[in-house]
Design a protein around this motif. Structure first.
Motif, short mmCIF file in Angstrom:
data_model
loop_
_atom_site.label_atom_id
_atom_site.label_comp_id
_atom_site.label_asym_id
_atom_site.label_seq_id
_atom_site.Cartn_x
_atom_site.Cartn_y
_atom_site.Cartn_z
N UNK A 207 0.83 -1.21 0.00
CA UNK A 207 0.00 0.00 0.00
C UNK A 207 0.86 1.26 0.00
N UNK A 208 1.92 1.21 -0.80
CA UNK A 208 2.82 2.34 -1.03
C UNK A 208 3.56 2.78 0.24
N UNK A 209 3.77 1.86 1.17
CA UNK A 209 4.50 2.17 2.41
C UNK A 209 5.34 0.97 2.80
N UNK A 210 6.53 1.19 3.40
CA UNK A 210 7.37 0.06 3.83
C UNK A 210 6.69 -0.77 4.90
N UNK A 228 7.94 -4.27 9.53
CA UNK A 228 8.25 -2.85 9.73
C UNK A 228 6.95 -2.09 9.92
N UNK A 229 6.91 -1.24 10.93
CA UNK A 229 5.72 -0.44 11.21
C UNK A 229 6.15 0.91 11.78
N UNK A 230 5.20 1.84 11.83
CA UNK A 230 5.41 3.18 12.41
C UNK A 230 6.61 3.89 11.79
N UNK A 231 6.69 3.87 10.48
CA UNK A 231 7.81 4.53 9.79
C UNK A 231 7.56 6.04 9.76
N UNK A 232 8.56 6.81 10.18
CA UNK A 232 8.50 8.27 10.13
C UNK A 232 9.77 8.77 9.44
N UNK A 233 9.59 9.44 8.33
CA UNK A 233 10.72 10.02 7.63
C UNK A 233 11.14 11.31 8.30
N UNK A 319 10.51 -2.55 14.52
CA UNK A 319 10.70 -3.87 13.92
C UNK A 319 10.10 -4.95 14.81
N UNK A 320 9.58 -5.98 14.17
CA UNK A 320 9.07 -7.16 14.87
C UNK A 320 9.60 -8.39 14.15
N UNK A 321 10.38 -9.20 14.86
CA UNK A 321 11.01 -10.37 14.24
C UNK A 321 9.96 -11.41 13.88
N UNK A 322 10.00 -11.85 12.62
CA UNK A 322 9.09 -12.89 12.15
C UNK A 322 9.78 -14.24 12.01
N UNK A 323 11.03 -14.24 11.53
CA UNK A 323 11.74 -15.52 11.37
C UNK A 323 13.23 -15.26 11.32
#
Length: 354
Positions: A207-210, A228-233, A319-323
């Motif tokens: 959706x056009x976001x990392x 990856x969540x809560x990205x702020x440039x 960041x949240x580790x998935x694997x």
């Protein structure tokens, strides 16, 4: 024409009497009824101002939504007021007792009530020291190799993702951004190894976001996949500082206590040179809290011997580790060392993996 007189009925007289104003009471009657009238008025006022609720009354029983919200806010304010008064009272008692005051109570939090993990790392353990000397990152920590990072994206990235990659390249020294042109990662990894890259970082988007990050240590792995969540440039951060300089930053790793967390911490540490340039006064922080890894980039300045001022430079993300996979990236035949199973691992809120 004969005119006849119509007699007045008694009913009409009664109607006329009803329209008359009531007579005033005598002074004697008013004197007798004064005490009772005042008491009744006061009771009515009390009923209007403070409604009497049963002892087992609950706010959820109020049907009107606005009234229910108003009563809930009143109860909340009263509870906050009582808590503040109790805190002030305890503070006065501690000042009065002085050195004889009892120690402060430690508040209960999810972190200090954490379930003990058997894989918690002891820094003085000989087995841990042996593993650190023989793992994939030992050449970096021994000073035999210098980190060199290649940053790429998923196919056809949008503007926000490309800006995020460019800003990451200014944070990590000796990082290069290359746009991925439909190449598979299995074809990119041999080219990175041939050009002496030590890391491959892939930023995925949705959706056009990392929304994802694949971090592959070269040439022998391991490979970690993060959400990856809560990205702020940088432009989205208030009161940010000037753009970062080219100095190598300091790296701070917090709360990576288990064997898995220790591996992830070393994976992040190997991204940056081991000799930070303190002249730049720049710090990169990876803070682990409840298995969420918060990334921050700051510049600091010492105002005096006790005070330090900091400015956030950006970008920031979580960041949240998935694997965690052994070796380089291989989604089909790769051997996974650890995989997040939400329904099993997140069942207990006080048990953490990192």
């Amino acid at each position: 024409m004969d005119i006849t007189e119509v007699p007045m009925n008694q009913d009409n007289k009664g109607n006329k009497k009803k329209n008359k104003k009531p007579k005033k009471k005598s002074a004697a009657q008013e004197g007798n009824n004064d005490g009772g009238g005042v008491e009744e008025k006061e009771e009515k006022k009390m009923e209007k101002s403070e409604p009497a609720f049963p002892p087992t009354f609950s706010v959820s029983e109020i049907k009107n939504k606005q009234r229910r919200h108003l009563m809930f806010m009143k109860f909340k304010q009263e509870k906050r007021r009582q808590k503040l008064q109790l805190r002030k009272q305890k503070k006065k008692e501690r000042q009065a007792l002085g050195d004889k005051a009892p120690p402060k109570e430690v508040p209960k939090t999810i972190e200090n009530q954490r379930v003990f993990d058997e894989t918690t790392v002891d820094p003085q353990d000989e087995e841990i020291a042996f593993d650190e000397g023989t793992d994939e990152f030992s050449a970096y920590f021994n000073g035999l190799t210098n980190p060199k990072v290649l940053i790429t994206t998923s196919d056809r990235p949008r503007g926000r993702t490309t800006r995020f990659c460019e800003q990451l390249a200014t944070v990590i020294p000796d990082a290069h951004v290359y746009y991925r042109r439909g190449l598979a990662l299995k074809r990119i990894i041999p080219q990175c190894v041939a050009r002496n890259f030590t890391y491959l970082m892939v930023i995925n988007e949705d959706r056009q976001a990392p929304n994802g990050l694949v971090l592959c240590h070269l040439p022998d792995g391991p490979t970690a996949h993060f959400k990856v969540s809560n990205v702020r440039l940088r432009k989205e951060i208030k009161r940010r500082g000037k753009d970062p300089s080219e100095h190598s930053p300091e790296v701070i790793l917090n709360n990576f206590g288990t064997r898995l967390g220790h591996t992830v911490g070393r994976l992040f540490a190997a991204l940056f040179p081991q000799n930070p340039q303190f002249v730049g006064r720049q710090v990169v922080t990876f803070h682990n809290q409840r298995d969420f890894i918060f990334f921050r980039f700051h510049r600091y300045i010492f105002k005096n011997e006790k005070k330090v001022g900091i400015q956030e430079l950006g970008p920031r993300f979580t960041l949240k580790l998935r694997s965690l996979q052994k070796g380089t990236f291989d989604s089909k035949y790769g051997e996974y060392e650890w995989v997040l199973k939400r329904h099993e691992m997140d069942a207990c809120r006080r048990k953490f993996q990192l």
